[in-house]
Structures are given as structure tokens and as C-alpha cells.
Write a protein that holds these residues in place. Sequence first.
Motif, PDB file in Angstrom:
ATOM      1  N   GLY A 106      -4.531   1.774 -25.406  1.00  0.00           N
ATOM      2  CA  GLY A 106      -4.074   2.572 -26.536  1.00  0.00           C
ATOM      3  C   GLY A 106      -2.610   2.454 -26.854  1.00  0.00           C
ATOM      4  O   GLY A 106      -2.119   3.169 -27.742  1.00  0.00           O
ATOM      5  N   ILE A 107      -1.894   1.585 -26.178  1.00  0.00           N
ATOM      6  CA  ILE A 107      -0.474   1.394 -26.440  1.00  0.00           C
ATOM      7  C   ILE A 107      -0.201  -0.096 -26.571  1.00  0.00           C
ATOM      8  O   ILE A 107      -0.757  -0.911 -25.826  1.00  0.00           O
ATOM      9  CB  ILE A 107       0.401   2.003 -25.312  1.00  0.00           C
ATOM     10  CG1 ILE A 107       1.888   1.860 -25.648  1.00  0.00           C
ATOM     11  CG2 ILE A 107       0.074   1.400 -23.955  1.00  0.00           C
ATOM     12  CD1 ILE A 107       2.802   2.604 -24.670  1.00  0.00           C
ATOM     13  N   SER A 108       0.622  -0.467 -27.536  1.00  0.00           N
ATOM     14  CA  SER A 108       1.000  -1.871 -27.697  1.00  0.00           C
ATOM     15  C   SER A 108       1.934  -2.244 -26.560  1.00  0.00           C
ATOM     16  O   SER A 108       3.044  -1.687 -26.458  1.00  0.00           O
ATOM     17  CB  SER A 108       1.701  -2.086 -29.040  1.00  0.00           C
ATOM     18  OG  SER A 108       0.840  -1.776 -30.118  1.00  0.00           O
ATOM     19  N   PRO A 109       1.527  -3.173 -25.682  1.00  0.00           N
ATOM     20  CA  PRO A 109       2.379  -3.480 -24.530  1.00  0.00           C
ATOM     21  C   PRO A 109       3.694  -4.152 -24.899  1.00  0.00           C
ATOM     22  O   PRO A 109       4.685  -3.986 -24.204  1.00  0.00           O
ATOM     23  CB  PRO A 109       1.499  -4.401 -23.676  1.00  0.00           C
ATOM     24  CG  PRO A 109       0.470  -4.927 -24.601  1.00  0.00           C
ATOM     25  CD  PRO A 109       0.250  -3.902 -25.649  1.00  0.00           C
ATOM     26  N   LEU A 110       3.704  -4.877 -26.009  1.00  0.00           N
ATOM     27  CA  LEU A 110       4.912  -5.588 -26.424  1.00  0.00           C
ATOM     28  C   LEU A 110       5.262  -5.237 -27.863  1.00  0.00           C
ATOM     29  O   LEU A 110       4.385  -4.992 -28.697  1.00  0.00           O
ATOM     30  CB  LEU A 110       4.723  -7.108 -26.324  1.00  0.00           C
ATOM     31  CG  LEU A 110       4.499  -7.704 -24.937  1.00  0.00           C
ATOM     32  CD1 LEU A 110       4.138  -9.183 -25.059  1.00  0.00           C
ATOM     33  CD2 LEU A 110       5.733  -7.532 -24.059  1.00  0.00           C
TER      34      LEU A 110
ATOM     35  N   VAL B 183      11.638  -9.679 -27.406  1.00  0.00           N
ATOM     36  CA  VAL B 183      10.296  -9.091 -27.374  1.00  0.00           C
ATOM     37  C   VAL B 183      10.354  -7.967 -26.339  1.00  0.00           C
ATOM     38  O   VAL B 183      10.457  -8.223 -25.144  1.00  0.00           O
ATOM     39  CB  VAL B 183       9.229 -10.128 -26.988  1.00  0.00           C
ATOM     40  CG1 VAL B 183       7.840  -9.464 -26.974  1.00  0.00           C
ATOM     41  CG2 VAL B 183       9.247 -11.312 -27.941  1.00  0.00           C
ATOM     42  N   ARG B 184      10.304  -6.729 -26.790  1.00  0.00           N
ATOM     43  CA  ARG B 184      10.444  -5.588 -25.888  1.00  0.00           C
ATOM     44  C   ARG B 184       9.145  -5.344 -25.135  1.00  0.00           C
ATOM     45  O   ARG B 184       8.051  -5.380 -25.706  1.00  0.00           O
ATOM     46  CB  ARG B 184      10.813  -4.332 -26.676  1.00  0.00           C
ATOM     47  CG  ARG B 184      12.178  -4.360 -27.307  1.00  0.00           C
ATOM     48  CD  ARG B 184      12.403  -3.095 -28.117  1.00  0.00           C
ATOM     49  NE  ARG B 184      12.388  -1.896 -27.265  1.00  0.00           N
ATOM     50  CZ  ARG B 184      12.283  -0.659 -27.744  1.00  0.00           C
ATOM     51  NH1 ARG B 184      12.149  -0.457 -29.046  1.00  0.00           N
ATOM     52  NH2 ARG B 184      12.298   0.366 -26.924  1.00  0.00           N
ATOM     53  N   ASN B 185       9.272  -5.052 -23.856  1.00  0.00           N
ATOM     54  CA  ASN B 185       8.117  -4.702 -23.041  1.00  0.00           C
ATOM     55  C   ASN B 185       7.988  -3.179 -23.032  1.00  0.00           C
ATOM     56  O   ASN B 185       8.534  -2.494 -22.173  1.00  0.00           O
ATOM     57  CB  ASN B 185       8.291  -5.245 -21.614  1.00  0.00           C
ATOM     58  CG  ASN B 185       7.037  -5.121 -20.799  1.00  0.00           C
ATOM     59  OD1 ASN B 185       6.316  -4.139 -20.916  1.00  0.00           O
ATOM     60  ND2 ASN B 185       6.763  -6.099 -19.962  1.00  0.00           N
ATOM     61  N   ILE B 186       7.260  -2.669 -24.000  1.00  0.00           N
ATOM     62  CA  ILE B 186       7.139  -1.225 -24.173  1.00  0.00           C
ATOM     63  C   ILE B 186       6.371  -0.592 -23.017  1.00  0.00           C
ATOM     64  O   ILE B 186       6.743   0.468 -22.497  1.00  0.00           O
ATOM     65  CB  ILE B 186       6.445  -0.897 -25.506  1.00  0.00           C
ATOM     66  CG1 ILE B 186       7.229  -1.506 -26.685  1.00  0.00           C
ATOM     67  CG2 ILE B 186       6.303   0.607 -25.674  1.00  0.00           C
ATOM     68  CD1 ILE B 186       8.661  -1.029 -26.787  1.00  0.00           C
ATOM     69  N   ALA B 187       5.291  -1.234 -22.581  1.00  0.00           N
ATOM     70  CA  ALA B 187       4.452  -0.647 -21.529  1.00  0.00           C
ATOM     71  C   ALA B 187       5.224  -0.496 -20.227  1.00  0.00           C
ATOM     72  O   ALA B 187       5.117   0.536 -19.545  1.00  0.00           O
ATOM     73  CB  ALA B 187       3.210  -1.517 -21.320  1.00  0.00           C
ATOM     74  N   ASP B 188       5.990  -1.513 -19.845  1.00  0.00           N
ATOM     75  CA  ASP B 188       6.781  -1.412 -18.618  1.00  0.00           C
ATOM     76  C   ASP B 188       7.869  -0.353 -18.745  1.00  0.00           C
ATOM     77  O   ASP B 188       8.178   0.362 -17.776  1.00  0.00           O
ATOM     78  CB  ASP B 188       7.419  -2.765 -18.279  1.00  0.00           C
ATOM     79  CG  ASP B 188       6.449  -3.714 -17.591  1.00  0.00           C
ATOM     80  OD1 ASP B 188       5.282  -3.341 -17.398  1.00  0.00           O
ATOM     81  OD2 ASP B 188       6.864  -4.847 -17.261  1.00  0.00           O
TER      82      ASP B 188
END
Length: 355
Positions: free
Chosen positions: A170-174, A192-197
Amino acid sequence: MNRPAGSTDGVTILPVRGIGEITTGTSLAAVVHDALAGADLALAPGDVVVITSKVVSKALGLHGDTSIERADLVLTESVRVVAERRTSTGHTRVVEAKAGPVMAGAGIDSSNADDDVRLLLPHDPDAEAGRIHGELSSLVGHGDFAVVLSDTSGRSWRGGLTDFALGCHGISPLEDLRGLADTHGHDLAVTVRNIADEVAAAADLVKGKLDRVPVAIVRGLDARFLDPQAPGARTLVRSGPTDWFALGRAEAVRDALGVAAGTPLSQQVGIESVHPEPLEDRVHRAWAVAVAPDETSQDAGLDGAGTDWTVVCADPYALGRCAARFEVALAGERLVADLTPVTDGVRVRIGDSRH
């Protein structure tokens, strides 16, 4: 392209307290739901529920066989070995785990000091995140939130440990910002941001390792990051042509010479130690790597001591081949070699490239 709008209200990280010991068969969704209710919290639209993977493994009963050596268990939970070192207690390996990430020990976690309870990572963390999301959605009455399963690991060239997204739903990882302009009007070429991390690491600030808080809520993310159709965290793992570091320094050399990391042959010829080693031990290991997998080198020999060695062999072709392989194997030990033909073979003078 239009630059995406950022969140204006900031991000809040809330620890979810009141979660007791998790055992095999425990419904994590029910436990989280009850803990939220006990803390007078409710999942708001756009929230991200971050759950420590250790409790997921406990709930799934993913216990490793304690009758086998930990090093062998690591190999069974691995796709490939990236690097391996000998330690005072055995062998430590950095591997591509079946769970996805490249990490030390395949993420196997000991639940007690005696190492008689070993927790394994789920092989499909994204599916587990999706399953928990589905069960929790039924309990809270909506699915407008995301789930991230977090684990802890070190990172190359960085000290200390940090949490990262092992699985997500449910979350865009990048977030790909390439092609957008920065504040000076310059196009971003590689960002490219790593949103999940980032979410997993942020949640760990309130979960902690000692406070027995395995779940946290990250609230206030920009809505563009929430996507029920987004790919999972498996897409974050670099592999194939994008993986510049598929093998460690020593392992790349040894692999080229026919000694693959994590194999019985690798253990037979010897594995580099994390502790300082005598020069002669490193030389003999390089020799073993050079000749063990090479049939033409079986009649060759190595004489000498210290920094002065001689490769000997009656067959000129085998002599040259073996001497060349020995030079390469020495490089894998961070040793430099000066080769000189002599009457009875090839003299090899060795120096340490680290000095």
C-alpha cells in the motif's frame, strides 16, 4: 514534469504500546487492533503501520532447525553468498537472503542468549504485509492505510545499524524524481528516494530495540506515497546489471578462479579471517585457491617462506598457468607479487598491498 507537492503538516511517529509476547498462531492484526484501542488510537487515512519483522516471524512460527550449525542454516536461507569471513566462533556470511535483501546471516535472529530459538525471515515479506493489511482492514473498517515490515541491517561503508523495509503493502517504495528540476532549475539526474526505507527507519526512532515496542504508526505522509497497487519492497533489491557489488573483494577473485563463496571447496581451501593473520597463512590459502580447482596445476608445488617463494612444476605450460593463477589469488589476499623465471620454476616475491 510538475514537481510533486510536499506535505505541509509534517510527519508524526506514534509508538503502539501494549503488545505482549507474540507466539506461533498469534493474529498480529488483532493484537495491533487491540493495542490501538487500548491506547485510544485509531488508524487514520494515510497512516503507515510499521511492524518489526521479528514479531511476524514469531507469529508465523518460522523457527530454524537448531540441530544444524548456524552457518549451514544461513546457507539454506540464502540465494547466494556475497562475502564470507572466518571468525572466532565460526563463519559469518553476507548473503542474498530468500527474503530478498542482501544482509549478514540471512537475517536469522536468535530469540535468546543460548541461540536455541532461531527466527527466520518470511520468504515473501510483501505477501505477509499484504495479508496483515487485509486482516487489519477488516477490523478497522477501511483499508486506507499501508503496512511496512521492518528489519535491521548495516549498510556498506556506514557504521551502525538502521531499520529498512523488508516488505510493504500500500505504499510506493520509491519516488522517482529524475527529470524534475531542483530549486536552482537543474534537472535531477539520479535522485530516486527510497520512501519505504525512510519510513521504516523513522518508525524505529520510537520502537527502539529495548522497549518492547514492535509496532509504530507513521502519520502525515503525503498522499502521493500511498498506493494500494504499488509494488512491494522486493523491487528495492538491486540485482543483475544494477548490482555493482555482487561479490566481495576476496570472493570476486576466488570466484574467477573457480572457488565460489559458500561452497565446500571454499571452506576446504580456507576462508579469510576477520582477525589479523600471519603472512604465510595468507600465502598458503592463495596457493590452495590457485591449484585446488585447476587440474593442470595438480603436479605443481610451492616452496619458500616469508616473502620469498618459488612455484615449481616439470610441465612448462602447467608452471606458467599455475604461477599466473597464484598471482591472481594473492591479489585476492591483498598481496602483491613480483614474478621472475628461474632455473627450477618461477620465483614469487610477495609484498602486502595494505602497507
